[in-house]
Motif scaffolding. Structure first.
Motif, PDB file in Angstrom:
ATOM      1  N   ALA A 254      13.513 -33.331  56.241  1.00 13.41           N
ATOM      2  CA  ALA A 254      14.020 -33.845  57.039  1.00 13.41           C
ATOM      3  C   ALA A 254      14.475 -35.503  57.272  1.00 13.41           C
ATOM      4  O   ALA A 254      15.088 -35.493  56.612  1.00 13.41           O
ATOM      5  CB  ALA A 254      12.633 -34.894  56.970  1.00 13.41           C
ATOM      6  N   CYS A 255      14.546 -36.156  58.314  1.00 11.39           N
ATOM      7  CA  CYS A 255      15.297 -37.360  59.487  1.00 11.39           C
ATOM      8  C   CYS A 255      14.574 -38.219  58.583  1.00 11.39           C
ATOM      9  O   CYS A 255      13.249 -38.690  59.106  1.00 11.39           O
ATOM     10  CB  CYS A 255      15.908 -36.993  60.071  1.00 11.39           C
ATOM     11  N   GLY A 256      15.360 -39.523  58.318  1.00  8.77           N
ATOM     12  CA  GLY A 256      15.299 -40.713  58.592  1.00  8.77           C
ATOM     13  C   GLY A 256      13.224 -41.428  58.013  1.00  8.77           C
ATOM     14  O   GLY A 256      13.936 -40.923  57.262  1.00  8.77           O
TER      15      GLY A 256
ATOM     16  N   ILE B 243       9.191 -31.681  57.836  1.00  8.59           N
ATOM     17  CA  ILE B 243       8.810 -33.056  58.010  1.00  8.59           C
ATOM     18  C   ILE B 243       8.873 -33.449  59.737  1.00  8.59           C
ATOM     19  O   ILE B 243      10.146 -34.128  59.447  1.00  8.59           O
ATOM     20  CB  ILE B 243       8.191 -33.425  57.598  1.00  8.59           C
ATOM     21  N   SER B 244       8.452 -33.841  60.655  1.00 12.79           N
ATOM     22  CA  SER B 244       8.353 -34.353  61.615  1.00 12.79           C
ATOM     23  C   SER B 244       7.997 -34.922  62.445  1.00 12.79           C
ATOM     24  O   SER B 244       7.158 -34.190  62.688  1.00 12.79           O
ATOM     25  CB  SER B 244       9.067 -33.490  62.560  1.00 12.79           C
ATOM     26  N   GLN B 245       7.673 -35.560  63.435  1.00 11.68           N
ATOM     27  CA  GLN B 245       6.359 -36.562  63.408  1.00 11.68           C
ATOM     28  C   GLN B 245       6.251 -35.976  65.523  1.00 11.68           C
ATOM     29  O   GLN B 245       5.459 -35.305  65.641  1.00 11.68           O
ATOM     30  CB  GLN B 245       6.550 -38.363  64.379  1.00 11.68           C
TER      31      GLN B 245
ATOM     32  N   LEU C 280      15.420 -49.318  55.899  1.00 10.33           N
ATOM     33  CA  LEU C 280      15.257 -48.757  57.374  1.00 10.33           C
ATOM     34  C   LEU C 280      14.276 -49.445  58.775  1.00 10.33           C
ATOM     35  O   LEU C 280      15.229 -49.025  59.536  1.00 10.33           O
ATOM     36  CB  LEU C 280      15.355 -46.564  57.669  1.00 10.33           C
ATOM     37  N   LYS C 281      13.403 -50.005  58.962  1.00 10.30           N
ATOM     38  CA  LYS C 281      12.582 -51.047  59.329  1.00 10.30           C
ATOM     39  C   LYS C 281      13.637 -51.780  60.039  1.00 10.30           C
ATOM     40  O   LYS C 281      13.991 -51.956  60.869  1.00 10.30           O
ATOM     41  CB  LYS C 281      11.174 -51.017  59.193  1.00 10.30           C
ATOM     42  N   LEU C 282      13.889 -52.444  58.944  1.00  7.05           N
ATOM     43  CA  LEU C 282      15.065 -53.878  58.655  1.00  7.05           C
ATOM     44  C   LEU C 282      16.312 -53.236  59.845  1.00  7.05           C
ATOM     45  O   LEU C 282      15.874 -54.443  60.897  1.00  7.05           O
ATOM     46  CB  LEU C 282      15.230 -54.672  57.795  1.00  7.05           C
TER      47      LEU C 282
HETATM   48  O1  M6R Z   1      10.727 -37.216  65.365  1.00  5.06           O
HETATM   49  P1  M6R Z   1      11.116 -36.867  63.739  1.00  5.06           P
HETATM   50  O2  M6R Z   1      10.080 -37.676  62.384  1.00  5.06           O
HETATM   51  O3  M6R Z   1      11.683 -35.374  63.079  1.00  5.06           O
HETATM   52  O4  M6R Z   1      11.759 -37.907  63.160  1.00  5.06           O
HETATM   53  C1  M6R Z   1      12.800 -38.093  62.255  1.00  5.06           C
HETATM   54  C2  M6R Z   1      13.598 -39.609  62.677  1.00  5.06           C
HETATM   55  O5  M6R Z   1      14.491 -40.017  63.882  1.00  5.06           O
HETATM   56  C3  M6R Z   1      12.711 -40.616  62.449  1.00  5.06           C
HETATM   57  O6  M6R Z   1      12.047 -41.107  61.508  1.00  5.06           O
HETATM   58  C4  M6R Z   1      13.329 -42.339  62.719  1.00  5.06           C
HETATM   59  O7  M6R Z   1      13.923 -42.351  61.939  1.00  5.06           O
HETATM   60  C5  M6R Z   1      12.373 -43.023  63.133  1.00  5.06           C
HETATM   61  N1  M6R Z   1      13.123 -44.162  64.082  1.00  5.06           N
HETATM   62  C6  M6R Z   1      12.386 -44.631  61.484  1.00  5.06           C
HETATM   63  O8  M6R Z   1      11.909 -45.621  62.221  1.00  5.06           O
END
Ligand code: M6R
Length: 369
Positions: A56-58, A103-105, A241-243
């Motif tokens: 996953a990322c971020g 995992i990805s939103q 990260l949020k900050l």
């Molecule tokens: O859509 P995703 O969950 O795959 O995105 C991953 C990240 O790019 C995402 O969580 C990013 O770090 C957010 N802007 C964090 O707030």
């Protein structure tokens, strides 16, 4: 469409109790067992799994880091968590018995998509945890567990993160249930605790005014550090990260145990340091260690902002600011401990005059590698 809120982010923070409850809905039966028939990976296949790899990322990566603690504790299956952007370039060891969890939103993050394609080429099964129906990542995976956060508009992820955590706990518990490992009182109790957790998130949201006030007083600072241990460590990373994203401030998260290996040199007079304190019950050794970390940094002049359970009195003498969270089982604590950090970052961004929903240089879905 912001439902009376100034920003989507505020609305999405407020929607978290519902998002958490919705993600559990229909997945726990009357007897308190998990029913995840929606996963198209059979129980027999899940019993064969000998390694879990999360990519996953971020923010989603931070959910994965927390999932590792739950998966390894409840199932005793080794679990690795890797930034999707690093994963395939190091020739990872994968085979059909590896379960890869992506995992990805958005379901469209290119780094995560490329990682899962690589995993499938090596014969591994991929389970997507995703918030967007029919997006690319679930379409290319063998199975999907959707988070039910509803559309997330603000670039900074909030409610999606909490639901990713819930989904990860469900996967961990389900693996435990299917394999019969550690499936006893402890896991049954966790499901009961999970069912109650949306009320606890709601309670946290009702007590956020002092956090907002505090954030406003810090608008002129350049740096904020975040410390945590165990599952509190990824929570610290997420707070930082949020900050960064929202307030454009230098923010770093550290494992509190690493302080003495370097970062403590950064501590100076009046530097704000947020500390996520583990429960004094259960893993009390960790709790005591972090209390001494707080003492150490305060002795060096840090302004300590302590996030600790209700009733945890040991932290009181060393906290310049104390943020209370409900008593929660250790592994579930991130669901309540992250919320004040989201509110903190959002308020700091507002105080600094930043665009909350659309921070500079960022996009909601990162569809390039
Ligand atoms: O859509 P995703 O969950 O795959 O995105 C991953 C990240 O790019 C995402 O969580 C990013 O770090 C957010 N802007 C964090 O707030």
């Amino acid at each position: 469409e912001k439902g009376g809120y100034d920003y989507f982010m505020l609305k999405e923070i407020a929607e978290q109790p519902k998002a958490v409850a919705d993600t559990l809905l229909g997945r726990i039966d009357a007897a308190g067992s998990l029913c995840l028939d929606e996963l198209r990976i059979s129980a027999a296949e899940l019993r064969e799994v000998d390694k879990v790899v999360i990519v996953a990322c971020g923010t989603a990566f931070h959910a994965g880091l927390i999932a590792k603690y739950a998966i390894e504790h409840w199932t005793r299956i080794p679990c690795e968590v890797e930034l999707a952007s690093e994963f395939r370039y190091r020739d990872p060891i994968l085979d059909p018995r590896t379960l890869v969890v992506a995992i990805s939103q958005s379901g469209e993050t290119m780094d995560t998509l490329m990682a899962l394609r690589h995993a499938r080429e090596q014969g591994s099964k991929v389970l997507a945890i995703c918030n967007t129906n029919g997006s690319t990542i679930p379409r290319e995976s063998d199975a999907v567990l959707y988070t039910h956060a509803g559309p997330e508009v603000a670039v900074a992820s909030t409610k999606a993160f909490l639901t990713q955590l819930v989904a990860c706990y469900l996967v961990a518990l389900y693996l435990g249930q299917v394999r019969g490992t550690k499936w006893g009182d402890e896991v049954g109790a966790v499901i009961r605790d999970l069912s109650k957790i949306s009320h606890e998130v709601e309670r946290v949201l009702r007590t956020m005014e002092p956090v907002r006030e505090l954030a406003r007083t810090l608008a002129g600072k350049n740096t904020v550090l975040f410390l945590g241990r165990h599952v509190g460590y990824p929570v610290a990373l997420e707070g930082a990260l949020k900050l960064k994203e929202l307030a454009y401030m230098h923010a770093e998260g550290f494992a509190a145990g690493e302080l003495k290996h370097g970062p403590i040199a950064l501590i100076e007079e009046d530097l704000p340091v947020v500390v996520v304190v583990p429960s004094p019950r259960g893993r009390s050794v960790l709790h005591d260690k972090i209390v001494s970390n707080i003492q150490e940094i305060r002795a060096r002049g840090a302004r300590t902002i302590v996030i600790a359970e209700e009733g945890d009195e040991a932290v009181v003498p060393y906290a310049d600011h104390l943020i209370r969270i409900p008593v929660t089982p250790t592994l579930l604590q991130p669901l309540v401990a992250t919320v004040p950090l989201q509110v903190f970052a959002c308020e700091l961004a507002t105080a600094r005059g930043n665009e909350v929903d659309q921070p500079r240089n960022l996009a909601k879905s990162v569809t390039v590698e």
